[in-house]
Design a protein around this motif. Structure first.
Motif, PDB file in Angstrom:
ATOM      1  N   GLY A  18      -7.082   1.862  -6.350  1.00  0.00           N
ATOM      2  CA  GLY A  18      -6.460   2.989  -5.931  1.00  0.00           C
ATOM      3  C   GLY A  18      -7.080   4.290  -6.560  1.00  0.00           C
ATOM      4  N   ASP A  19      -6.223   5.424  -6.609  1.00  0.00           N
ATOM      5  CA  ASP A  19      -6.673   6.427  -7.601  1.00  0.00           C
ATOM      6  C   ASP A  19      -5.517   7.395  -7.846  1.00  0.00           C
ATOM      7  N   CYS A  20      -5.779   8.333  -8.822  1.00  0.00           N
ATOM      8  CA  CYS A  20      -4.991   9.105  -9.367  1.00  0.00           C
ATOM      9  C   CYS A  20      -5.298  10.451  -8.963  1.00  0.00           C
ATOM     10  N   ILE A  21      -4.431  11.363  -8.605  1.00  0.00           N
ATOM     11  CA  ILE A  21      -4.735  12.781  -8.422  1.00  0.00           C
ATOM     12  C   ILE A  21      -4.738  13.695  -9.683  1.00  0.00           C
ATOM     13  N   TRP A  22      -5.814  14.444  -9.710  1.00  0.00           N
ATOM     14  CA  TRP A  22      -6.066  15.242 -11.026  1.00  0.00           C
ATOM     15  C   TRP A  22      -6.526  16.818 -10.726  1.00  0.00           C
ATOM     16  N   GLU A  23      -6.423  17.519 -11.439  1.00  0.00           N
ATOM     17  CA  GLU A  23      -6.786  19.027 -11.272  1.00  0.00           C
ATOM     18  C   GLU A  23      -8.139  19.326 -10.962  1.00  0.00           C
ATOM     19  N   TYR A  57       0.901  -1.254  -0.027  1.00  0.00           N
ATOM     20  CA  TYR A  57       0.003   0.009   0.168  1.00  0.00           C
ATOM     21  C   TYR A  57       0.772   1.228   0.020  1.00  0.00           C
ATOM     22  N   GLY A  58       0.216   2.118  -0.647  1.00  0.00           N
ATOM     23  CA  GLY A  58       1.155   3.477  -0.447  1.00  0.00           C
ATOM     24  C   GLY A  58       1.120   4.065  -1.794  1.00  0.00           C
ATOM     25  N   GLU A  59       2.215   5.017  -2.372  1.00  0.00           N
ATOM     26  CA  GLU A  59       2.333   5.533  -3.536  1.00  0.00           C
ATOM     27  C   GLU A  59       2.982   4.480  -4.454  1.00  0.00           C
ATOM     28  N   TYR A  60       2.312   4.682  -5.818  1.00  0.00           N
ATOM     29  CA  TYR A  60       2.750   3.714  -6.805  1.00  0.00           C
ATOM     30  C   TYR A  60       3.000   4.336  -8.358  1.00  0.00           C
ATOM     31  N   SER A  61       3.721   3.703  -8.982  1.00  0.00           N
ATOM     32  CA  SER A  61       3.975   4.392 -10.469  1.00  0.00           C
ATOM     33  C   SER A  61       2.862   4.368 -10.922  1.00  0.00           C
ATOM     34  N   GLY A  62       2.933   5.063 -12.206  1.00  0.00           N
ATOM     35  CA  GLY A  62       1.631   5.280 -12.934  1.00  0.00           C
ATOM     36  C   GLY A  62       1.106   4.027 -13.343  1.00  0.00           C
ATOM     37  N   TRP A  63      -0.390   3.743 -13.255  1.00  0.00           N
ATOM     38  CA  TRP A  63      -1.007   2.587 -13.676  1.00  0.00           C
ATOM     39  C   TRP A  63      -1.963   2.687 -15.034  1.00  0.00           C
ATOM     40  N   ASP A  64      -1.614   1.722 -15.940  1.00  0.00           N
ATOM     41  CA  ASP A  64      -2.397   1.810 -16.989  1.00  0.00           C
ATOM     42  C   ASP A  64      -3.703   0.836 -16.737  1.00  0.00           C
ATOM     43  N   ARG A  65      -4.837   1.495 -16.699  1.00  0.00           N
ATOM     44  CA  ARG A  65      -6.035   0.727 -16.560  1.00  0.00           C
ATOM     45  C   ARG A  65      -6.294  -0.312 -17.409  1.00  0.00           C
ATOM     46  N   ASN A  66      -5.833  -0.364 -18.864  1.00  0.00           N
ATOM     47  CA  ASN A  66      -5.878  -1.136 -19.834  1.00  0.00           C
ATOM     48  C   ASN A  66      -4.918  -2.442 -19.595  1.00  0.00           C
ATOM     49  N   SER A  67      -3.975  -2.405 -18.915  1.00  0.00           N
ATOM     50  CA  SER A  67      -2.885  -3.317 -18.681  1.00  0.00           C
ATOM     51  C   SER A  67      -3.427  -4.451 -17.532  1.00  0.00           C
ATOM     52  N   SER A  68      -2.782  -5.785 -17.597  1.00  0.00           N
ATOM     53  CA  SER A  68      -3.110  -6.482 -16.392  1.00  0.00           C
ATOM     54  C   SER A  68      -1.895  -6.350 -15.464  1.00  0.00           C
TER      55      SER A  68
END
Length: 127
Positions: free
Chosen positions: A94-99, A13-24
């Motif tokens: 998880g989630d990714c922060i956006w503006e 758990y924590g901070e992760y590298s970018g995640w590609d939602r279309n990838s496994s």
């Protein structure tokens, strides 16, 4: 003989590298922490390792600080389901922060349920 109950273990758990939602592929852990230094694009959450759950369904909820949609309405928590595809399965939630960044700061509560029972839960503080 009855079906065995799935086994759930929070792997990271924590901070992760970018995640590609279309990838496994599961994103890579960058920092084990519940205190997240937020910036646009910061990815955070947790990875569950699930054994013996093939064919089952998980439910999840991501409760976040109050922010509005395009019409000015307060967004409800994010909810959804995840189908477990194999008997040795990894699930990133998880989630990714956006503006804008300012309304995303604060407490984010991420919970995964199996048949109504909490099987994983973390509270992240985005600052």
């Amino acid at each position: 003989m009855g079906k065995r109950r799935p086994v759930f273990k929070m792997y990271s758990y924590g901070e992760y590298s970018g995640w590609d939602r279309n990838s496994s592929e599961i994103p890579k852990i960058l920092d084990f922490s519940t205190d997240i230094k937020a910036s646009i694009g910061t990815e955070f959450g947790y990875v569950l390792h699930i054994k013996n759950g093939k064919g089952e369904i998980l439910e999840f909820k991501i409760d976040h600080p109050p922010f509005t949609d395009d019409e000015g309405n307060i967004r409800p928590p994010f909810t959804g389901e995840q189908f477990i595809r194999t008997n040795d399965y990894q699930f990133y939630l998880g989630d990714c922060i956006w503006e804008p960044l300012e309304d995303k700061l604060g407490k984010w509560e991420i919970t995964t349920y199996y048949k109504g029972e909490v099987v994983a839960h973390k509270i992240f503080n985005l600052k």
